[in-house]
Structures are given as structure tokens and as C-alpha cells.
Scaffold this motif. Structure first.
Motif, mmCIF file in Angstrom:
data_model
loop_
_atom_site.group_PDB
_atom_site.id
_atom_site.type_symbol
_atom_site.label_atom_id
_atom_site.label_comp_id
_atom_site.label_asym_id
_atom_site.label_seq_id
_atom_site.Cartn_x
_atom_site.Cartn_y
_atom_site.Cartn_z
ATOM 1 N N ILE A 142 0.841 -1.192 0.000
ATOM 2 C CA ILE A 142 0.000 0.000 0.000
ATOM 3 C C ILE A 142 0.880 1.246 0.000
ATOM 4 O O ILE A 142 0.621 2.204 -0.730
ATOM 5 N N ALA A 143 1.942 1.226 0.789
ATOM 6 C CA ALA A 143 2.855 2.369 0.854
ATOM 7 C C ALA A 143 3.509 2.622 -0.504
ATOM 8 O O ALA A 143 3.654 3.774 -0.928
ATOM 9 N N VAL A 144 3.903 1.565 -1.212
ATOM 10 C CA VAL A 144 4.523 1.716 -2.534
ATOM 11 C C VAL A 144 3.545 2.381 -3.501
ATOM 12 O O VAL A 144 3.919 3.291 -4.245
ATOM 13 N N VAL A 145 2.293 1.955 -3.475
ATOM 14 C CA VAL A 145 1.284 2.540 -4.363
ATOM 15 C C VAL A 145 1.082 4.020 -4.044
ATOM 16 O O VAL A 145 1.004 4.857 -4.950
ATOM 17 N N VAL A 146 1.003 4.353 -2.763
ATOM 18 C CA VAL A 146 0.802 5.744 -2.360
ATOM 19 C C VAL A 146 1.986 6.612 -2.794
ATOM 20 O O VAL A 146 1.814 7.707 -3.348
ATOM 21 N N VAL A 147 3.205 6.144 -2.572
ATOM 22 C CA VAL A 147 4.396 6.897 -2.959
ATOM 23 C C VAL A 147 4.453 7.068 -4.476
ATOM 24 O O VAL A 147 4.731 8.157 -4.985
ATOM 25 N N ALA A 148 4.153 6.012 -5.214
ATOM 26 C CA ALA A 148 4.168 6.098 -6.676
ATOM 27 C C ALA A 148 3.137 7.105 -7.177
ATOM 28 O O ALA A 148 3.409 7.902 -8.078
ATOM 29 N N ALA A 149 1.961 7.105 -6.582
ATOM 30 C CA ALA A 149 0.919 8.056 -6.979
ATOM 31 C C ALA A 149 1.350 9.485 -6.680
ATOM 32 O O ALA A 149 1.115 10.405 -7.479
ATOM 33 N N LEU A 155 5.108 15.001 -10.704
ATOM 34 C CA LEU A 155 5.620 15.126 -12.074
ATOM 35 C C LEU A 155 4.580 15.765 -12.998
ATOM 36 O O LEU A 155 4.917 16.627 -13.820
ATOM 37 N N ALA A 156 3.346 15.377 -12.849
ATOM 38 C CA ALA A 156 2.289 15.959 -13.679
ATOM 39 C C ALA A 156 2.144 17.454 -13.397
ATOM 40 O O ALA A 156 1.989 18.260 -14.320
ATOM 41 N N MET A 157 2.217 17.836 -12.145
ATOM 42 C CA MET A 157 2.122 19.256 -11.789
ATOM 43 C C MET A 157 3.273 20.042 -12.416
ATOM 44 O O MET A 157 3.094 21.144 -12.912
ATOM 45 N N ARG A 158 4.435 19.450 -12.391
ATOM 46 C CA ARG A 158 5.615 20.128 -12.914
ATOM 47 C C ARG A 158 5.507 20.329 -14.429
ATOM 48 O O ARG A 158 5.837 21.378 -14.951
ATOM 49 N N VAL A 159 5.011 19.302 -15.123
ATOM 50 C CA VAL A 159 4.870 19.386 -16.571
ATOM 51 C C VAL A 159 3.810 20.419 -16.951
ATOM 52 O O VAL A 159 4.003 21.224 -17.846
ATOM 53 N N TYR A 160 2.687 20.416 -16.285
ATOM 54 C CA TYR A 160 1.587 21.302 -16.644
ATOM 55 C C TYR A 160 1.709 22.699 -16.067
ATOM 56 O O TYR A 160 0.978 23.593 -16.441
ATOM 57 N N ARG A 161 2.600 22.922 -15.169
ATOM 58 C CA ARG A 161 2.758 24.248 -14.570
ATOM 59 C C ARG A 161 4.017 24.956 -15.037
ATOM 60 O O ARG A 161 4.498 25.851 -14.361
ATOM 61 N N ARG A 162 4.571 24.548 -16.140
ATOM 62 C CA ARG A 162 5.775 25.220 -16.641
ATOM 63 C C ARG A 162 5.417 26.659 -16.950
ATOM 64 O O ARG A 162 4.401 26.925 -17.606
ATOM 65 N N PRO A 163 6.230 27.551 -16.525
ATOM 66 C CA PRO A 163 5.938 28.967 -16.802
ATOM 67 C C PRO A 163 6.056 29.253 -18.299
ATOM 68 O O PRO A 163 6.929 28.721 -18.974
ATOM 69 N N SER A 164 5.164 30.077 -18.784
ATOM 70 C CA SER A 164 5.247 30.437 -20.200
ATOM 71 C C SER A 164 6.370 31.443 -20.359
ATOM 72 O O SER A 164 6.714 32.182 -19.427
ATOM 73 N N PRO A 165 6.998 31.444 -21.530
ATOM 74 C CA PRO A 165 8.133 32.364 -21.725
ATOM 75 C C PRO A 165 7.655 33.792 -21.498
ATOM 76 O O PRO A 165 6.568 34.182 -21.873
ATOM 77 N N ALA A 166 8.537 34.531 -20.872
ATOM 78 C CA ALA A 166 8.193 35.931 -20.586
ATOM 79 C C ALA A 166 8.170 36.736 -21.875
ATOM 80 O O ALA A 166 9.039 36.594 -22.735
ATOM 81 N N VAL A 167 7.173 37.538 -22.013
ATOM 82 C CA VAL A 167 7.064 38.392 -23.192
ATOM 83 C C VAL A 167 7.366 39.803 -22.757
ATOM 84 O O VAL A 167 6.747 40.331 -21.834
ATOM 85 N N HIS A 168 8.345 40.402 -23.419
ATOM 86 C CA HIS A 168 8.710 41.777 -23.074
ATOM 87 C C HIS A 168 8.144 42.716 -24.132
ATOM 88 O O HIS A 168 8.275 42.495 -25.319
ATOM 89 N N HIS A 169 7.529 43.757 -23.691
ATOM 90 C CA HIS A 169 7.009 44.765 -24.612
ATOM 91 C C HIS A 169 7.939 45.960 -24.596
ATOM 92 O O HIS A 169 8.352 46.398 -23.541
#
Length: 170
Positions: A142-149, A155-169
């Protein structure tokens, strides 16, 4: 099976466990076990409460506070593990098993009539026969499953929360 026969089988299972040596090195645990089972067999199962166990079975004083002292919960956990081990080994062939459900202190006596009927009368031991061991998953699995989840979530948060490139005006 009538109530008297069931009660006799339950009492015989309690006696078999108490005589098995399961509590030789843990007499306090044996006292706890005997206390809760006796209350159940006497029809006083509603008296099996954390406070009464602490006072009457474990020798705590009347000012026992379960919020400050976890002795009953700790001993109940130890008792559950010992009973599981007992029914995996020495008590594996018993037709009655005693279980203390998680989150409770009141014992459940489980009678396995099919197992008793499959054993010839002449082959049955005096005290009482078969019980299948607990099918609970090991805690490490059970602990292995919880840690894996959790890792997948991070990892999913990191992939989907990548900052968009800064745009300078200009």
C-alpha cells in the motif's frame, strides 16, 4: 447450529488461544485479549470501550485520558497482528477465528461451518479446527502505491505548470 453450541465453540477458541503460548511473552496483551473476549461472551460487549479496557484490563488509573495516553490503541494494534499471525500458523485449521476489527475493540467470533463439515469427525482436534488467514494486503504494498501516486502527481504538476516564456514589450 444453536446459540449454546456457538457459544461453546467461541469459548473453546478463546481457551485454545490463551493456552497456545501466544501471550507468554506479552502477559498484558493476554489480559487485554481475555478481558474483551470475556465481556463479549458474557453478553456485555457494549461495555468494551477504550476507557474500560485501560482501567480494568491494563491497570490505568481512573483519571485515564485516551487523548493523552494511546496505550489501548497501541495494544489493540499489537493484538490484531498477533491474532493474524496465529491464524496463519498454529490456528490455521481452526473452525472458529477471533478477529478484532480495525477501529474497534469488540471481538468478532467467526465460525466457519464449511471447514468444520469437511473434516471427518475422527480427525478433528479437541479444541477446534480451520480458519483461513487474513487476506489483507501487506502495508508495504500500500505504501509503494501511495508513494508512486504522489510522485506521478508531482511530475504531472511540474509538466503542466511550466511557466510560459516571458514576453517583453518595448
Amino acid at each position: 447450529m444453536d446459540a449454546t453450541t456457538a457459544l461453546q465453540r467461541e469459548r473453546a477458541e478463546l481457551d485454545a488461544i490463551l493456552q497456545s503460548g501466544l501471550f507468554d511473552k506479552a502477559p498484558r496483551l493476554g489480559t487485554f485479549f481475555r478481558y474483551i473476549c470475556e465481556r463479549h461472551l458474557e453478553g456485555r460487549g457494549d461495555e468494551i470501550k477504550e476507557y474500560s479496557i485501560a482501567i480494568e484490563a491494563l491497570g490505568r488509573s481512573a483519571d485515564f485520558d485516551p487523548k493523552k495516553d494511546s496505550i489501548v490503541r497501541v495494544e489493540a494494534h499489537r493484538l490484531r497482528r498477533r491474532l493474524e499471525e496465529y491464524y496463519r500458523t498454529e490456528g490455521a485449521n481452526h473452525t472458529v477465528s477471533i478477529v478484532i476489527p480495525n477501529g474497534q475493540y469488540r471481538p468478532q467470533f467467526i465460525i466457519h461451518p464449511a471447514a468444520a463439515e469437511s473434516i471427518p469427525e475422527s480427525a478433528r482436534p479437541e479444541a477446534f479446527p480451520p480458519v483461513s488467514p487474513s487476506s489483507a494486503r501487506p502495508r508495504w504494498a500500500i505504501a509503494v502505491v501511495v508513494v508512486a501516486a504522489a510522485i506521478c502527481g508531482l511530475l504531472a504538476m511540474r509538466v503542466y505548470r511550466r511557466p510560459s516564456p516571458a514576453v517583453h514589450h518595448p
